[in-house]
Design an enzyme around this catalytic site. Structure first.
Site, mmCIF file in Angstrom:
data_model
loop_
_atom_site.group_PDB
_atom_site.id
_atom_site.type_symbol
_atom_site.label_atom_id
_atom_site.label_comp_id
_atom_site.label_asym_id
_atom_site.label_seq_id
_atom_site.Cartn_x
_atom_site.Cartn_y
_atom_site.Cartn_z
ATOM 1 N N THR A 205 14.949 31.440 45.421
ATOM 2 C CA THR A 205 14.764 32.830 46.989
ATOM 3 C C THR A 205 15.893 33.894 45.982
ATOM 4 O OG1 THR A 205 13.628 31.553 48.657
ATOM 5 C CG2 THR A 205 14.634 34.154 49.170
ATOM 6 N N ARG A 233 1.139 29.673 54.437
ATOM 7 C CA ARG A 233 2.366 29.605 54.559
ATOM 8 C C ARG A 233 3.837 30.414 55.043
ATOM 9 N NH1 ARG A 233 7.877 28.712 51.750
ATOM 10 N NH2 ARG A 233 9.216 27.166 52.130
ATOM 11 N N GLY A 235 8.021 30.822 54.560
ATOM 12 C CA GLY A 235 8.734 29.922 54.814
ATOM 13 C C GLY A 235 10.607 30.763 55.304
ATOM 14 N N THR A 256 19.160 29.491 50.443
ATOM 15 C CA THR A 256 17.994 29.760 49.694
ATOM 16 C C THR A 256 17.291 27.594 49.734
ATOM 17 O OG1 THR A 256 17.398 29.931 47.609
ATOM 18 C CG2 THR A 256 19.775 29.401 47.548
ATOM 19 N N GLY A 257 16.547 27.250 49.263
ATOM 20 C CA GLY A 257 15.802 26.018 48.482
ATOM 21 C C GLY A 257 14.736 25.744 49.701
ATOM 22 N N GLY A 259 12.438 25.715 52.347
ATOM 23 C CA GLY A 259 12.610 26.947 53.704
ATOM 24 C C GLY A 259 11.947 25.814 54.592
#
Ligand SMILES: *[C@@H]1O[C@H](CO)[C@@H](O)[C@H](O)[C@H]1NC(C)=O
Ligand SMILES: *[C@@H]1O[C@H](CO)[C@@H](O)[C@H](O)[C@H]1NC(C)=O
Ligand SMILES: *[C@@H]1O[C@H](CO)[C@@H](O)[C@H](O)[C@H]1NC(C)=O
Length: 345
Positions: A205, A233, A235, A256-257, A259
């Site tokens: 992201t 979905r 995040g 970031t990662g 979510g």
């Protein structure tokens, strides 16, 4: 008052060594996740042209949406189970605590632009799905197909792999072997351990923090979410306090990662609160990661943090595939965007 202030500045300059006087404080600051250099440059350029922190965040993230940074921001990436790309974005004003965000935005490329319109022209915070698209159209954004050859290929390859990986569990047919549609089993059994392979480049992201030279802070995010997600979905990125948070009185952060895990811990809010209590930005980021690690030792994630005086830091959860995290920094001590790395722990 003005004379008194000028006197203070002169005294300050006299007190500083020549070397430090040249570096008259690091503000303004642009900080963003991943080595998305053109986004950093665009935000910096906006500030140089007299734009606000909010404008800089919007323009910086919009560059990533156009350039499809890493395939994980903007159109043509991360198709969902039906092959559609949808976008999540948020923008937050740390002066007024106003937020605009969109989740699951369909057919509109400039998600952060739509988020900005939510902030400017409504008293809402988050609009989602088809209704967010209608709002965007009413604001003049063109409606376009977000799929590309590349996203269509990703999707058809996924179908050919029996829809692996996917994000279902405890349903029939067995989601680790077969495609859906899935149904709950007649008798609910206990959770099986779920082993979704972490794909480090599967969910990135852009998260950006900008501190204007006047101290005004803004933060924002933009992403196309998770590859092969279940339609609907959303995040962490468009959730204030999760994907990003900004508060002129304490600092700002972005995450970031994974979510779905990150958003349960409001990592950006938590980092800002640590900095409010006087924690160094790097330590604030690290503490946030540590809290998540206790529950999800294998989660994929990173956080960037900046305090009101422009100090910054980052932290991430160490995985075999993710030993280091890269982020971009541009401040008045630099002449161009600089990539920095932090070792994950
Ligand atoms: C960054 O911008 C330059 C100049 O416009 C362009 O050539 C380059 O492809 C861009 N980088 C990415 C990753 O898109
Ligand atoms: C996309 O695929 C079609 C054929 O399926 C091809 O005609 C077209 O040139 C491709 N476009 C790009 C941009 O590669
Ligand atoms: C920001 O962090 C730096 C580095 O830890 C620290 O020296 C500075 O005092 C902090 N600023 C504020 C306003 O807390």
């Amino acid at each position: 008052m003005a004379r008194k202030w000028n006197l203070r500045v002169v005294l300050l300059l006299l007190l500083l060594s020549p070397a430090r006087a040249r570096a008259s404080g690091p503000l303004p600051l642009v900080l963003n996740t991943w080595p998305f250099k053109n986004a950093t440059q665009a935000a910096w350029q906006a500030l140089a042209c007299g734009d606000s922190a909010l404008d800089a965040v919007e323009k910086g993230c919009a560059v990533c949406e156009r350039e499809q940074c890493d395939g994980t921001v903007g159109f043509g990436g991360s198709p969902d189970e039906l092959g559609e790309t949808t976008l999540d974005a948020m923008i937050m004003d740390g002066t007024t605590m106003n937020v605009g965000a969109v989740g699951g935005l369909r057919r509109i490329k400039n998600a952060i632009g739509v988020a900005r319109k939510v902030l400017e022209y409504t008293t809402h915070t988050l609009l989602v799905g088809e209704s967010a698209t209608k709002f965007a159209e009413s604001m003049g954004f063109p409606s376009e197909d977000l799929s590309t050859n590349s996203s269509q290929t990703l999707h058809s390859d996924w179908l050919a792999r029996n829809c692996q990986p996917n994000y279902w569990r405890n349903v029939i047919p067995d989601p680790s072997k077969y495609c859906g549609p899935y149904k709950p089993p007649g008798i609910l059994k206990q959770d099986d351990p779920v082993c979704i392979e972490t794909n480090v480049h599967g969910h990135d992201t852009i998260g950006m923090v900008v501190i204007h030279k006047t101290g005004r802070i803004a933060a924002g995010t933009s992403t196309n979410g998770l590859k092969f997600k279940i339609p609907g979905r959303v995040g962490d990125s468009p959730v204030p306090g999760a994907g990003a948070y900004a508060d002129d009185t304490a600092g700002a952060a972005a995450a970031t990662g994974d979510g779905d895990i990150l958003m349960r811990f409001l990592p950006s809010y938590q980092a800002v609160e640590y900095m409010r209590r006087g924690e160094d930005p790097g330590t604030a980021c690290q503490k946030v990661i540590s809290r998540i690690q206790k529950y999800f030792p294998k989660f994929f994630g990173a956080v960037i943090c900046a305090n009101v005086t422009g100090s910054y830091g980052a932290a991430c959860n160490k995985l075999p595939t993710f030993p280091q995290f890269s982020f971009m920094v541009y401040n008045s001590l630099r002449t161009h965007p600089v990539e920095e790395k932090v070792n994950c722990t």
